[in-house]
Design an enzyme around this catalytic site. Structure first.
Site, PDB file in Angstrom:
ATOM      1  CG  ASN A 131      -0.322  -0.386   2.471  1.00 11.63           C
ATOM      2  OD1 ASN A 131       0.188  -1.492   2.614  1.00 11.63           O
ATOM      3  ND2 ASN A 131      -0.304   0.523   3.413  1.00 11.63           N
TER       4      ASN A 131
ATOM      5  CB  CYS B 291       4.607  12.254  13.456  1.00 14.07           C
ATOM      6  SG  CYS B 291       4.130  13.915  13.048  1.00 14.07           S
TER       7      CYS B 291
HETATM    8  C1  LIG Z   1      -6.408  -0.164   3.170  1.00 16.62           C
HETATM    9  C2  LIG Z   1      -5.712  -1.446   3.408  1.00 16.62           C
HETATM   10  C3  LIG Z   1      -6.108  -2.316   4.433  1.00 16.62           C
HETATM   11  C4  LIG Z   1      -7.198  -1.969   5.409  1.00 16.62           C
HETATM   12  O1  LIG Z   1      -8.458  -1.901   4.827  1.00 16.62           O
HETATM   13  P1  LIG Z   1      -9.636  -1.149   5.636  1.00 16.62           P
HETATM   14  O2  LIG Z   1     -10.857  -1.412   4.814  1.00 16.62           O
HETATM   15  O3  LIG Z   1      -9.250   0.285   5.681  1.00 16.62           O
HETATM   16  O4  LIG Z   1      -9.709  -1.748   6.975  1.00 16.62           O
HETATM   17  C5  LIG Z   1      -5.434  -3.507   4.572  1.00 16.62           C
HETATM   18  N1  LIG Z   1      -4.431  -3.841   3.750  1.00 16.62           N
HETATM   19  C6  LIG Z   1      -4.024  -3.041   2.746  1.00 16.62           C
HETATM   20  C7  LIG Z   1      -2.923  -3.486   1.853  1.00 16.62           C
HETATM   21  C8  LIG Z   1      -4.650  -1.816   2.537  1.00 16.62           C
HETATM   22  O5  LIG Z   1      -4.227  -1.024   1.558  1.00 16.62           O
END
Ligand SMILES: *Cc1c(COP(=O)(O)O)cnc(C)c1O
Length: 392
Positions: free
Chosen positions: A155, A329
């Protein structure tokens, strides 16, 4: 702050705007489709039909069958469920679990929680371009290993992982394999059968559906125990009355994302590469984090020496640009991103990092003014930096 500055959203890896087609799909269900899908009268049956159609659509988006799809309230919930339930159901076989150092916190903290309860975890490293080596996963697997979890796309730096290879190694060793595809789903093609994964997480809000709806794919035959106990929803595996409007919206979003994927991916990749090339050509002491091509179409993660990511964000925000940094932060800690540290970016450079994540609502005309703004911001911050003056 100047109220008339045009806003340009470039943080699609954090979340995405809800697309109009999805709003249109949700509204009638929200307005009239209030029936509880577990009840027996007509409004309930209607809600159930809508929900089951959505399940079929979502299944088709990842090459699964509808009975392999379970709804959750988020990507984090899907990750927690897969990891905790898979570990617990196999504890008689062993209590060793494997993941990587650069997962999302939804995975890393689920592993930490299991460690506190007596499981032993191995965190495999990644190379300096942010790619996991499947052979390292093989080496981490022991006779008592019961679960491996590796994300499909990171991400922060957007790097795409060799999921099929890792899944094959897990299968050879009879170890369950989960992939967190929350960032990848909707952006790159996914076929769970071709990949050979046992479990896969996805979420609506990373693909232009609302926040608060996600799903877990669980391969047929894998009887995963529930994370949430209660009613009999989701075949007794996930209690809680289903969020039918958002489930319908999620299905609409994923279906459209898959249909538009070749075109959107091409457009975003071109924009991304143009942006990266312009930044590297015009701003000295800048570098790209992650792999140059094995990355999500919209992801550019850049580091700039001698400056703080937070200051960069605030100045960019005042100029109308919304993106993110690897030195957040917000939690009160000044620790730089665990992902950037994992790929060997030194602390100082990790602090001066910027994640620009383009999405379907970004336009090519936005990238050149953005690079101009970024150049101004970097120049201004460096002029105030004693480190930069010393360097020159
Ligand atoms: C955004 C994200 C999550 C969390 O998803 P939510 O729906 O915000 O709880 C988990 N893993 C990755 C790789 C993400 O990008």
């Amino acid at each position: 702050m100047n109220q008339t500055v045009k806003r340009v959203y470039m943080d699609n890896a954090a979340t995405t705007p809800v697309r109009p087609e999805v709003v249109e799909a949700i509204l009638p269900v929200l307005r009239d489709g209030y029936g509880n899908p577990s009840s027996l009268y007509r409004s309930a049956r209607d809600a159930r039909v809508q929900m089951e159609n959505a399940r079929k659509t979502l299944a088709a988006c990842i090459g699964a069958s509808h009975e392999e799809i379970y709804f959750t309230a988020s990507g984090s919930e899907a990750d927690n469920w897969a990891i905790k339930a898979a570990a617990k159901m196999n504890q008689s076989k062993g209590k060793h679990i494997v993941t990587t150092v650069f997962e999302h916190h939804a995975v890393l903290h689920a592993f930490k929680a299991l460690e506190k309860e007596g499981w032993e975890a191995t965190y495999v490293g990644v190379d300096d371009q942010g790619i996991v080596d499947p052979e390292q996963i093989r080496r981490a697997i022991r006779p008592d290993t019961v679960l491996v979890s590796v994300m499909m796309a990171n991400n922060e730096i957007g790097t795409l992982q060799p999921i099929a290879e890792i899944a094959a190694i897990c299968k050879e060793n009879k170890v369950l394999f989960h992939t967190d595809a929350v960032q990848a789903a909707g952006s790159v093609p996914i076929d769970v059968k071709e990949l050979g994964v046992d479990m896969l997480s996805a979420a609506g809000h990373k693909m232009y559906a609302p926040k608060g709806v996600g799903m877990l794919y669980v391969r047929r035959g894998l009887r995963l125990p529930p994370l949430i106990d209660g009613g009999a929803q989701e075949k007794n595996r996930r209690a809680g009355t289903e969020n039918v409007p958002y489930i319908v919206g999620f299905a609409k979003a994923f279906e459209l994302a898959v249909a538009e994927m070749p075109e959107t991916a091409k457009r975003l990749t071109e924009m991304r590469d143009e942006l990266i090339a312009a930044v590297l050509a015009r701003i000295p002491h800048a570098r790209l984090n992650g792999h140059p091509t094995k990355r999500l179409p919209g992801n550019a993660n850049l580091s700039f020496d001698f400056i703080e990511g937070e200051s960069m964000l605030l100045l960019l925000d005042s100029m109308g640009y919304e993106c993110s940094t690897g030195s957040a932060c917000t939690s009160g800690s000044l620790e730089p991103s665990h992902v950037l540290l994992a790929i060997g970016v030194p602390h100082e450079q990790a602090h001066g990092s910027l994640r620009v994540s383009l999405g379907k609502f970004n336009h090519r005309e936005e990238t050149a003014p953005f690079v101009d703004a970024l150049e101004q911001v970097v120049t201004r911050l460096r002029e105030m930096s004693p480190l930069y003056k010393a360097e020159r």
